[in-house]
Write an enzyme that holds these catalytic residues in place. Structure first.
Site, mmCIF file in Angstrom:
data_model
loop_
_atom_site.group_PDB
_atom_site.id
_atom_site.type_symbol
_atom_site.label_atom_id
_atom_site.label_comp_id
_atom_site.label_asym_id
_atom_site.label_seq_id
_atom_site.Cartn_x
_atom_site.Cartn_y
_atom_site.Cartn_z
ATOM 1 N N ASP A 579 -4.568 4.905 2.142
ATOM 2 C CA ASP A 579 -3.955 5.041 3.465
ATOM 3 C C ASP A 579 -2.724 5.951 3.508
ATOM 4 O O ASP A 579 -2.850 7.157 3.609
ATOM 5 C CB ASP A 579 -3.633 3.654 4.026
ATOM 6 C CG ASP A 579 -4.884 2.850 4.346
ATOM 7 O OD1 ASP A 579 -5.946 3.197 3.813
ATOM 8 O OD2 ASP A 579 -4.805 1.887 5.115
ATOM 9 N N GLU A 813 -2.778 -10.115 0.933
ATOM 10 C CA GLU A 813 -3.274 -8.736 0.877
ATOM 11 C C GLU A 813 -2.496 -7.919 -0.155
ATOM 12 O O GLU A 813 -3.058 -7.111 -0.895
ATOM 13 C CB GLU A 813 -3.142 -8.105 2.264
ATOM 14 C CG GLU A 813 -3.645 -6.682 2.362
ATOM 15 C CD GLU A 813 -3.441 -6.097 3.749
ATOM 16 O OE1 GLU A 813 -4.023 -5.026 4.019
ATOM 17 O OE2 GLU A 813 -2.705 -6.696 4.568
#
Length: 843
Positions: A579, A813
């Site tokens: 990302d 996460e």
């Protein structure tokens, strides 16, 4: 290309008539046409002029014909290119058994985005699920009703404590002050996949006063399920329940029976729902307050909804609400009644004590298998640590969903997005609360753990994904299939573009299968699965090798970066999976991405190994793997001579910042009520260079994928850097970006917090540990250092994830590199569950 060659062939053949006409004209001049006796030629000169005019006309016709043919061929070829993006790969389907062909897995908890939901592996399945609320906490708009997994619900914890992926599952949900336990056990067989029993039990596990809870069990048909359902209430029958029939299930009945505690009130809703995404809202809209004969007030459902014509509308949504006094428990039974004669005694799924006994037997079997597979007790882990590991595995397996629908895709040849073909997808999901859908690069990591637990489930998942391969060799990287999945995705992420890749992590799963499960491939048709998979893998690999290649031989570039972005400090590279990890500041076609080169090298090595196993002996994969793994060639393209680190290459400057534009007289009126959004300002012009001021996960890939030579001095440099607390080393795992990097923990926009710019990610730490173990086992100058770092890093990663699970009730996460605290979304029992393989040292 075949169409292109055909167009060229037509063009060549179209010139032939012109040549023939010229030849004919020449012969006419040498040998005049015979004259008709009845009408002698009056003017030979005029005849020659007419012949010349006919020739010119013929030539123009030929030219016009060629032009028309070229135009038709051009537009035909454009049409061909337009359709390639949503044309399936033309080969044997990968998925051979699904639905009733595989009765053991026909029913399942295949709705991971719901706290508890069951459905079948059918494209259009009847669905069932749970909602609950405390009457005291019910708020405006349905706030307080639990249905979809939502981070905003702020549950203390939830997740599967046991789940085998086939026959049963058990889950705990802590919603202060309640503790709910949901479980199910399947009883396969019969004509339509058999029966099952589910139990929902609730108790108050705090000292807070709250003695009531309302449980809602619903049955719904999605928009295209062919069938019908009806509710028979208690007052009309001695056998109340939900009765129905669908093409995939035949006739069935669902019974709900309180088995513990006191039932205070019962009501139901039989209605028509336009979409599965609206079920909670429909329930809330139909709530009514009622007063019983005893004077007690309850929130109730109104029963059958009557249409304006005074006929009962055909319901596709039935919800039964039971309000009980704690401790409270209900058993739900699903019974298939097709294939039995009227009056015949149909075996019923067990309830009560019989169900409790069956569930205990399933749990015992799960525990035995867990130890056989992972050997954690044998390795000396505590009972609490083993319980945590079972939670991680159960949630990976229990998060497997079954979706059906079509993606929205776009290519450069389509003006607007077009629908992909409709298809099913059987896949695990990263997070039930935030990412309850399939992600391509996540699933390769998921397969590492799933294949250890159940090889056939892992292969089935791979088969479903590769049935989504199009004729180009592309698989959309994010699968948003069905109304429930689509409802959770921002519009900007829905469209998938066929230029964009994602790391080919399924090669990680395949490598593990070929290494650790090779003996198991010879049974249950698994070898045949690999045979069918091979041509699709070839096409997939070729797509990566062709579409993602860089500007020089051996270089590769992630497509999809936005060179026109003004809002981003460093334009994101979503396709890399990393990302916002910093790349070249100004995207161009001259970029070279080191991590992508390593992925292609690794993929080629797995293709080579697989080709040998299948007897293909395809030399090109060995040649590609050897070429891309050559350390000298790798160093030429990606080793910075200044920092002696592997790096991307591109148009780059570190002198960038986010700055809010000044409001001038010209735009003051427009923005008087708001501030202008911050934009990137470049303080120093970029130049083509190595992006060597950045160091983090992307730079480690020659090490992570074990491409760098074991005796390379640059391996020694990597080992020192990852063990340096000022660079990547922390007490909790390796951080994603060095503390010395200019964009460490910097926001990418004023709204986007740092994501891969410092926090610790478990999938990359897993790869790092795998690589350290690899280099530590090869005798060489750096083996001892690799072993030392491996042992320290392994303890840090396991210890921190376990402590955070105990503290927060979740696996996360990502983890903060300063405190070790869980960050991002939770529960994230996708690749973070790889901690179990780290504990068991199964790499």
């Amino acid at each position: 290309m075949a169409r292109q060659r055909k167009a060229g062939g037509n063009s060549n053949s179209a010139t032939t008539p012109t040549t023939t006409s010229s030849s004919t004209h020449s012969s006419q001049q040498q040998t005049p046409l015979p004259k008709k006796p009845s009408k002698p030629a009056q003017n030979p000169g005029r005849s020659r002029t007419t012949d010349s005019g006919l020739f010119i006309l013929s030539k123009w016709k030929t030219i016009i014909g060629c032009v028309c043919l070229a135009i038709a061929s051009y537009f035909g070829y454009l049409g061909y290119l337009e359709t390639r993006v949503n044309t399936p790969y033309d080969s044997d389907k990968m998925v051979q058994r699904t639905g009733l062909d595989d009765p053991d897995r026909y029913w399942g908890s295949y709705r991971p985005g719901n706290y508890f939901g069951l459905k079948t592996r059918d494209p259009h399945s009847l669905v069932m699920g749970l909602m609950w609320y405390s009457p005291q906490n019910l708020g405006h708009g349905g706030k307080g009703i639990r249905h979809w997994c939502e981070i905003s619900d702020n549950l203390d914890t939830y997740g599967w404590t046991h789940h085998d992926g086939r026959t049963f599952g058990m889950q705990e949900i802590h919603d202060l002050p309640f503790e709910l336990k949901t479980s199910f056990v399947k009883y396969p067989g019969k004509q339509f996949g058999g029966d099952w029993t589910s139990r929902i039990s609730v108790r108050n596990y705090t000292n807070a006063w709250n003695s009531q809870i309302s449980l809602i069990w619903y049955v719904a048909l999605d928009e295209r399920t062919n069938g019908h359902i009806k509710y028979v209430p208690d007052e009309r029958s001695s056998e109340p329940g939900i009765y129905g029939e669908t093409s995939g299930l035949g006739e069935f009945q669902v019974k709900i029976k309180p088995v513990k505690g006191k039932l205070l009130h019962k009501s139901h809703l039989s209605s028509a729902a336009h979409s599965l995404k609206d079920l909670k809202e429909i329930i809330f809209a139909h709530f009514r307050e009622v007063t019983t004969k005893s004077g007690r007030r309850f929130i109730s459902l109104p029963g059958e909804m009557i249409s304006s014509t005074s006929h009962v509308a055909d319901p596709n949504f039935i919800a039964v609400q039971l309000t009980g006094e704690l401790d409270f428990a209900i058993d739900i039974t699903y019974q298939s009644t097709s294939g039995f004669s009227v009056g015949e005694d149909i075996p019923k799924p067990p309830v009560g004590r019989e169900y409790t006994k069956t569930l205990e037997e399933k749990i015992e079997g799960f525990n035995e298998k867990f130890e056989e597979v992972f050997h954690l007790r044998e390795k000396g882990y505590s009972a609490e640590e083993v319980k945590f590991a079972k939670y991680a595995v159960s949630n990976m397996i229990g998060s497997i969903g079954y979706f059906y629908g079509s993606s929205k895709v776009q290519s450069v040849y389509t003006k607007n997005p077009v629908p992909y073909w409709k298809a099913p997808l059987y896949t695990a999901v990263p997070s039930r609360s935030f990412f309850p859908r399939g992600f391509l690069w996540d699933e390769g990591f998921h397969g590492l753990l799933i294949s250890s637990w159940d090889l056939d489930i892992s292969l089935d998942i791979i088969c479903h994904w590769f049935d989504l391969l199009n004729v180009e060799g592309w698989i959309p990287r994010e699968q948003i299939l069905g109304v429930e999945a689509l409802a959770k995705v921002p519009a900007e992420f829905v469209i998938q573009r066929n230029t964009n890749a994602n790391p080919p992590t399924f090669f990680l799963t395949l490598k593990k299968i070929l290494t650790q499960h090779r003996k198991e491939l010879s049974v249950k048709g698994r070898f045949a699965t690999l045979e069918r998979l091979y041509p699709r893998l070839q096409t997939w690999f070729a797509w990566f090798n062709n579409t993602q290649k860089g500007d020089v031989l051996g270089a590769y570039q992630w497509r999809g970066r936005d060179a026109q972005s003004e809002r981003e400090l460093n334009p994101k590279t979503l396709t890399s999976g990393l990302d916002d990890f910093p790349r070249a500041s100004h995207p161009t076609s001259q970029e070279r991405h080191v991590d992508l080169r390593c992925w292609i090298a690794f993929a080629a090595s797995v293709m080579a190994e697989l080709s040998t196993l299948l007897g293909k002996n395809d030399a090109k994969y060995y040649e590609t793997s050897s070429f891309l793994s050559d350390n000298k060639l790798l160093n030429d393209l990606h080793l910075s001579p200044f920092t002696e680190t592997y790096a991307d290459y591109g148009l780059h400057t570190d002198s960038v910042m986010l700055k809010r534009p000044q409001i001038t007289q010209r735009n003051a009126a427009k923005y008087q009520q708001q501030q202008l959004e911050m934009v990137r300002v470049t303080l120093k012009q970029p130049d083509l260079r190595f992006v060597d001021s950045t160091f983090g996960y992307a730079n480690l890939f020659p090490f992570l994928l074990e491409i760098i030579d074991h005796d390379s001095p640059y391996l020694n440099k990597i080992l020192k850097d990852i063990h340096n607390p000022n660079i990547l080393w922390t007490k909790f795992g390796l951080r994603s970006l060095s503390k010395t990097s200019p964009l460490y923990m910097k926001r990418n926009t004023e709204h986007d917090p740092p994501y891969w710019r410092g926090p610790i990610w478990i999938n990359i730490n897993y790869l790092a540990l795998k690589a350290l173990r690899h280099y530590g086992r090869i005798e060489g100058p750096y083996a001892a250092d690799a072993r030392t770092i491996y042992n320290e890093l392994r303890q840090n990663v396991i210890g921190n994830i376990f402590r955070e699970y105990q503290r927060s009730g979740y696996i996360w996460e990502q983890y903060d590199d300063q405190t070790g605290r869980g960050k991002g979304c939770s529960p994230f029992t996708g690749w973070s569950s790889l901690v179990v393989l780290i504990m068991s040292e199964q790499y």
